[in-house]
Design a protein around this motif. Structure first.
Motif, PDB file in Angstrom:
ATOM      1  N   SER A 135     -63.185 -98.791  66.910  1.00 28.27           N
ATOM      2  CA  SER A 135     -62.641 -99.778  67.672  1.00 28.27           C
ATOM      3  C   SER A 135     -62.181 -99.449  69.102  1.00 28.27           C
ATOM      4  CB  SER A 135     -61.057 -99.883  67.124  1.00 28.27           C
ATOM      5  OG  SER A 135     -60.976-100.360  65.816  1.00 28.27           O
ATOM      6  N   ARG A 174     -60.349-100.587  72.853  1.00 31.33           N
ATOM      7  CA  ARG A 174     -59.173-101.568  73.555  1.00 31.33           C
ATOM      8  C   ARG A 174     -59.823-101.767  75.149  1.00 31.33           C
ATOM      9  NH1 ARG A 174     -52.825-101.467  74.665  1.00 31.33           N
ATOM     10  NH2 ARG A 174     -53.495 -99.765  76.140  1.00 31.33           N
ATOM     11  N   TYR A 195     -55.261-107.494  77.337  1.00 31.08           N
ATOM     12  CA  TYR A 195     -56.029-106.605  76.598  1.00 31.08           C
ATOM     13  C   TYR A 195     -57.005-107.273  75.645  1.00 31.08           C
ATOM     14  CZ  TYR A 195     -52.428-103.412  78.334  1.00 31.08           C
ATOM     15  OH  TYR A 195     -51.477-102.689  78.973  1.00 31.08           O
ATOM     16  N   GLN A 223     -58.425-106.105  72.161  1.00 33.77           N
ATOM     17  CA  GLN A 223     -58.615-104.941  71.187  1.00 33.77           C
ATOM     18  C   GLN A 223     -59.862-105.486  70.242  1.00 33.77           C
ATOM     19  OE1 GLN A 223     -56.604-102.403  70.664  1.00 33.77           O
ATOM     20  NE2 GLN A 223     -58.237-101.427  68.989  1.00 33.77           N
TER      21      GLN A 223
END
Length: 126
Positions: A17, A19, A79, A81
């Motif tokens: 992942s 961000r 943001y 993500q």
């Protein structure tokens, strides 16, 4: 003058992942919509997600479940993500803002945006 600066990109393995951040200056997010776009090698620019000034979120069906857009009003930052990264997510990601109000359809069109960040590379290895 609205200025946008992306950060948080880089290289990652598939399944990881990231961000991404889009720091905005020149206008408060309470009155500014921000969109995220990406452009992979040899691809056209693609809409990923947008958050209207009202807080309403717009995603594409293609990436809906893996991309989450949010914002921090205190930091004036939006943001993105990205979870469960895939090699096809490799692209330059850019955030953008319009000069005025946009309709839902306009939010998904890159031509609707007047201000753009320089972009940040995300590279996903398999």
């Amino acid at each position: 003058q609205v200025r946008l600066t992306e950060s948080g990109g880089g290289s990652a393995a598939a399944g990881a992942s990231l961000r991404l951040s889009c720091a905005v200056s020149g206008r408060a997010l309470a009155s500014l919509s921000v969109g995220w776009f990406r452009q992979g090698p040899g691809d056209e620019r693609e809409f990923v997600a947008a958050m209207a000034w009202s807080g309403i979120i717009y995603n594409t069906d293609r990436v809906n479940s893996r991309f989450t857009i949010s914002r921090d009003m205190g930091k004036n930052t939006v943001y993105l993500q990205v979870s469960d990264l895939k090699p096809e997510d490799t692209a330059v990601y850019k955030c953008a803002a319009p000069s005025g109000p946009l309709s839902t359809d306009q939010l998904m069109l890159s031509d609707s945006y007047a201000y753009w960040g320089p972009g940040i590379q995300v590279t996903v290895s398999s």
